[in-house]
Design an enzyme around this catalytic site. Structure first.
Site, PDB file in Angstrom:
ATOM      1  N   PHE A 166      -9.356   7.470  33.035  1.00 51.06           N
ATOM      2  CA  PHE A 166      -9.706   6.318  32.203  1.00 51.06           C
ATOM      3  C   PHE A 166      -9.815   5.076  33.086  1.00 51.06           C
ATOM      4  CE2 PHE A 166      -9.275   2.887  29.193  1.00 51.06           C
ATOM      5  CZ  PHE A 166     -10.241   3.265  28.272  1.00 51.06           C
ATOM      6  N   ASP A 219     -12.813  -1.604  29.845  1.00 51.94           N
ATOM      7  CA  ASP A 219     -11.700  -2.282  29.180  1.00 51.94           C
ATOM      8  C   ASP A 219     -10.709  -1.311  28.551  1.00 51.94           C
ATOM      9  OD1 ASP A 219     -13.598  -1.507  27.082  1.00 51.94           O
ATOM     10  OD2 ASP A 219     -12.250  -2.596  25.746  1.00 51.94           O
ATOM     11  N   ASP A 276     -20.744   9.487  30.082  1.00 48.88           N
ATOM     12  CA  ASP A 276     -19.593  10.332  29.832  1.00 48.88           C
ATOM     13  C   ASP A 276     -20.151  11.583  29.140  1.00 48.88           C
ATOM     14  OD1 ASP A 276     -17.190  11.245  28.487  1.00 48.88           O
ATOM     15  OD2 ASP A 276     -16.325   9.287  28.744  1.00 48.88           O
ATOM     16  N   LYS A 308     -20.451  -3.703  25.534  1.00 48.73           N
ATOM     17  CA  LYS A 308     -20.242  -4.910  26.310  1.00 48.73           C
ATOM     18  C   LYS A 308     -20.136  -4.593  27.797  1.00 48.73           C
ATOM     19  CE  LYS A 308     -17.421  -6.944  22.641  1.00 48.73           C
ATOM     20  NZ  LYS A 308     -16.043  -7.348  22.289  1.00 48.73           N
ATOM     21  N   LYS A 352     -19.355  10.363  34.871  1.00 46.21           N
ATOM     22  CA  LYS A 352     -18.277  11.355  34.677  1.00 46.21           C
ATOM     23  C   LYS A 352     -18.960  12.660  34.319  1.00 46.21           C
ATOM     24  CE  LYS A 352     -14.395   8.642  32.863  1.00 46.21           C
ATOM     25  NZ  LYS A 352     -13.630   8.297  31.650  1.00 46.21           N
TER      26      LYS A 352
END
Ligand code: IMP
Ligand code: MG
Length: 169
Positions: A146, A153, A97, A41, A125
């Site tokens: 984070f 989210d 990531d 999302k 990252k």
């Protein structure tokens, strides 16, 4: 939110997205239309703002992969609607990531017969990378924190913040 530190302000995000849109427009000047595939999302926020800045003719589609835990096998939870055979695809994601999900998606669209598959991410990252996957357009290189906001989210919350940050421990 307590101890929330802004990493990228709304203004910085939008400025960088404008630059990325210009970069993509230059590359696609004589390559024709592009299917923008947004990764659900979190990637939707970035995709929409990026598309709004682009002059290249684009269509919009979405895909969702089933697992984001780094040791689980990946699956397509929701596939795109379009037939991308012979088309130029740009997969648009919030962050790279480990790189596993983007590598998986790139292979998936190539297997569907896309002419060319590129990847755009807002955040990179890079210290967490496990897969060798070529990222064509990237917004910001960020440390391993984070992130929350602008699509990122925590239990489905905070996606709607117009900026990106993290909770300082
Ligand atoms: P990977 O590159 O395959 O490891 O997958 C990255 C996915 O993990 C992204 O699509 C995000 O949804 C999620 N993710 C990675 N880092 C963060 C973060 O800092 N905040 C929220 N979600 C994250
Ligand atoms: Mg995601």
């Amino acid at each position: 939110m307590e101890n929330f530190k802004v990493m990228c302000s709304e203004k910085e995000i939008q400025k960088r997205i404008k630059e990325l849109a210009e970069e993509i427009d230059e590359n696609y000047e004589d390559k024709g239309d592009v299917v923008m595939v947004s990764v659900l999302k979190g990637g939707v926020f970035f995709t929409v703002d990026l598309m709004k800045r682009m002059k290249t003719p684009v269509t919009f589609d979405t895909v969702q992969v089933s697992s984001e835990a780094s040791n689980d096998a990946l699956n397509i939870k929701k596939d795109i609607d379009a037939d991308v055979q012979g088309k130029n695809v740009i997969v648009v994601e919030d962050i790279v990531d480990s790189g596993r999900s983007l590598k998986y998606l790139k292979d998936h669209f190539q297997a569907m017969g896309a002419n060319n598959v590129e990847i755009a991410v807002l955040m990179d990252k890079s210290e967490k990378r496990e897969c060798d996957v070529d990222i064509n357009y990237k917004g910001f290189r960020v440390p391993d924190k984070f992130l929350l906001g602008y699509g990122f989210d925590q239990d489905e919350k905070y996606r709607n913040l117009p900026y990106i940050g993290y909770i300082e421990e």
